[in-house]
Every structure is written in C-alpha cells, then in structure tokens.
Design an enzyme around this catalytic site. Structure first.
Site, PDB file in Angstrom:
ATOM      1  N   THR A   6       1.181  -1.476  -0.188  1.00 16.80           N
ATOM      2  CA  THR A   6      -0.249   0.348   0.155  1.00 16.80           C
ATOM      3  C   THR A   6       0.949   1.204   0.299  1.00 16.80           C
ATOM      4  OG1 THR A   6      -1.633  -1.550   1.059  1.00 16.80           O
ATOM      5  CG2 THR A   6      -1.016   1.141   1.408  1.00 16.80           C
ATOM      6  N   VAL A  41     -13.465  -4.116   2.198  1.00 15.70           N
ATOM      7  CA  VAL A  41     -12.758  -2.667   2.112  1.00 15.70           C
ATOM      8  C   VAL A  41     -12.094  -2.485   3.454  1.00 15.70           C
ATOM      9  CG1 VAL A  41     -13.609  -0.516   2.294  1.00 15.70           C
ATOM     10  CG2 VAL A  41     -14.869  -1.341   1.207  1.00 15.70           C
ATOM     11  N   GLY A  82      -0.215  -2.985   5.657  1.00 14.15           N
ATOM     12  CA  GLY A  82       0.089  -4.496   5.635  1.00 14.15           C
ATOM     13  C   GLY A  82      -1.689  -5.373   5.925  1.00 14.15           C
TER      14      GLY A  82
HETATM   15  C1  SD4 Z   1      -5.290  -3.913   2.877  1.00 14.65           C
HETATM   16  N1  SD4 Z   1      -3.565  -2.807   4.760  1.00 14.65           N
HETATM   17  O1  SD4 Z   1      -6.142  -3.804   2.546  1.00 14.65           O
HETATM   18  C2  SD4 Z   1      -3.615  -2.726   3.045  1.00 14.65           C
HETATM   19  C3  SD4 Z   1      -2.868  -3.908   2.427  1.00 14.65           C
HETATM   20  C4  SD4 Z   1      -1.440  -2.954   2.920  1.00 14.65           C
HETATM   21  O2  SD4 Z   1       0.705  -3.376   2.248  1.00 14.65           O
HETATM   22  O3  SD4 Z   1      -0.902  -2.653   3.291  1.00 14.65           O
HETATM   23  N2  SD4 Z   1      -0.449  -4.199   1.946  1.00 14.65           N
HETATM   24  O4  SD4 Z   1      -5.360  -4.966   3.761  1.00 14.65           O
END
Ligand code: SD4
Length: 337
Positions: free
Chosen positions: A201, A230, A253
């Site tokens: 992200t 979501v 994450g």
């Molecule tokens: C999620 N936090 O949709 C995001 C994914 C992410 O590094 O950040 N990955 O869960």
C-alpha cells in the site's frame, strides 16, 4: 472543503477556504506542549512507504519546494504510484479479487481541518486517491463505496475504464485454476495469521512550508479478497491519520487485523502525549501483538517537527522500507524489527 462549504457565504472558492481555514487553525494553536507555532515545524518534508517511495517523493517534493500545499504534494506522489504500470498492489493492473476484478481503497486527510475523504471498493477508476480528495472537497461525506463511488467519480469527471491488464488477468487465471474460493473464507484464529501475500500500500505524508500536514494512502487491498471487501486504508485512524498539532501516520499490512486497533490514530495520540514517532509506532504495533495477533504490518509516522520513525511486525527483515525527502536530500530507510 466541505466543512467550510457548509458555512460559506463569503464567495471564496474551496481552495481559498482551505487556505483561510489553515491560517485560522494555525493561529488558534496553543503555545504549549507539542503544539507548535506556525514557525516551529520541520517542513517541507515528504515521506512515502515501500520501494516506490523514492520515486513518489520525487514527484511530491517539487510541489512542496515551490511552496505548495502538503495535500497537493501527497496527491501527486500517490497518483504517481497509482499510475505505475508494473505496480501490482496499487492502482490499475493490480491484484484482483476472488472474481477477477481489481477494486481500490484510498483516503486523504488534511491536518488543519481534520477533513477526510475516502473511497472503498472503488471500481473502474484509476486515480482512487484523487476521487477520495473529491469526496473530501466536494461533499459533506467522508467515505463512498463500490459502484456508487464509481458513479460519483464519473460525475466528478473521472474516466471509467477497466482496471484489469494482461498481468492481473493471468495472475487471476492461474489462481482460479488451482483455487475454488478466496482464503478469506477461512477465518484465522488469533495468533495464526498466514503471511500476507499482497502488500505494498502506498502511504504518503507531508509537512509543507507553511507547517500544514496532509496524508493519503491508496491500495488494491489483498490478493483474491472477497468481492465487496473494504480494508483499513480508507478508514481514518486505521490506514492513515494526521493532526496539524502533532504529525501524520500511515499503515500498511494486514488491514483486516490492523483496522481493529486504529493504529495510526493510536500512533498520533501517543505522539501527542510526548512519544517519538519510532516509540509511538512501536507501541501501537505492540498493542496488537499484546492481544495475541501475529500479523504482517508496518506503521510509519512523521512528527510536525520533521522527526520520523517506523515499526514493523512480521515480514522478512530486509523487506519494509520508507522514503524521506526533505531539504537535506533523500533517504530510503529499512525498518528493522
Ligand atoms: C489492506 N492494508 O487492504 C491493506 C494492504 C496493505 O501492504 O497495506 N498491504 O489490508
């Protein structure tokens, strides 16, 4: 911006309102504790998560250098990542959901006013963070989702287009040949979270030359998620948070775990109470692990004075980095456990 739009009778446009609100907010800051005066800040500075961070900061930095608003720098930096053709976890061509569709979550927050705009499960629109900004600036709402968020984006002039490319199509076809359904159907007991396959992200935060703070994030979420899912990214206090008196924080994450703890809000409140960014991010992650969760995730925080720090949980040790750009140059920092 919407909060001001409601009370507007001055004839100023929203951008003028935003600037006027910023000046008012800064004038109202108390001169004690962590609260700083307009002149006491560490800007300009911009920070972006992961390995696309340096490239994103290179796009946002000139905005700050020329005296632009933090929120403009954040949007430009995130748009850069959203439009990268080979980036698999942000923007178009990214990891699809269980039925092969790529959907996007994104958010923006503006420190002087606490204004938030976000989109969840946005379909068929490329620059999700810019749609989030339109929610923030053009409406009284904070979060729009799904096909209705798409309709809103089209009303705002965004082009409706497929978010699938050859790479994401092949990725989904290979997965569907081996799997009947998303692994998200299989709840993980606390302490037994599987490694997060989809990650990356983009989270960007900036302090501008006037001392205003903006933050944003944008993501595809996670591989083969359930349709309609979501994640944490468009939830204020989960995916990102900021406060002009304190600083900003972003999360990346396993959002399905992390959003239960509002870790970016927690980080900002710890910093407000005097913790450094490194201490605050560490304590916010510890709050989650103390409840027994073993998850993959990271937090990065930027204090109003320019100090920054980060913590991570899970992930291999050479994986999670964030990039910083300020008047002294660029850094790409490995987050150690
Ligand atoms: C999620 N936090 O949709 C995001 C994914 C992410 O590094 O950040 N990955 O869960």
């Amino acid at each position: 911006m919407k909060a001001l739009k409601q009370t507007s009778s001055t004839g100023m446009n929203r951008r003028e309102f935003a600037l006027a609100a910023t000046a008012t907010a800064l004038a109202a800051l108390p001169l004690n504790g962590l609260a700083a005066t307009k002149d006491e800040h560490g800007g300009p500075v911009i920070i972006t998560t992961w390995d696309f961070g340096p490239g994103a900061n290179d796009v946002g930095w000139p905005v700050l250098q020329s005296g632009g608003l933090a929120i403009d720098a954040v949007e430009a930096a995130i748009n850069h990542v959203e439009l990268l053709p080979d980036e698999f976890y942000v923007g178009f061509g990214g990891v699809p959901n269980e039925i092969g569709e790529t959907t996007l979550d994104a958010m923006m927050m503006w420190g002087p006013t606490h204004d938030v705009g976000a989109v969840g499960c946005l379909k068929r629109i490329k620059r999700a963070v810019s749609v989030a900004r339109k929610v923030m600036e053009e409406t009284q709402h904070s979060l729009l989702v799904g096909d209705d968020a798409t309709r809103f984006a089209v009303r705002m002039g965004f082009e409706e287009t497929s978010l699938t490319n050859l790479r994401s199509q092949k990725f989904w076809e290979a997965w569907v040949a081996k799997n009947k359904e998303s692994s998200a159907w299989d709840p993980e007991p606390i302490g037994e979270q599987r490694p997060l396959e989809g990650h990356d992200t983009v989270g960007t935060m900036a302090v501008d030359a006037q001392g205003n703070i903006g933050v944003g994030c944008s993501t595809n979420g996670r591989n083969f998620k359930l349709p309609g899912r979501v994640g944490d990214s468009p939830i204020a206090g989960a995916g990102a948070y900021c406060d002009n008196e304190v600083g900003a924080a972003v999360a990346t994450g396993n959002g399905d775990v992390m959003m239960r703890f509002l870790p970016t809000y927690h980080t900002i409140e710890l910093m407000r109470a005097g913790a450094t960014p490194a201490e605050a991010t560490q304590a916010a992650i510890k709050r989650i692990t103390d409840k027994g969760y073993s998850f993959d995730g990271g937090l990065v925080a930027l204090a109003r004075n320019g100090e920054h720090g980060a913590s991570k949980q899970g992930w291999e040790n050479n994986k999670f980095r964030y990039a910083v750009r300020n008047g002294s140059g660029s850094q790409h920092i490995l987050v150690k456990p």
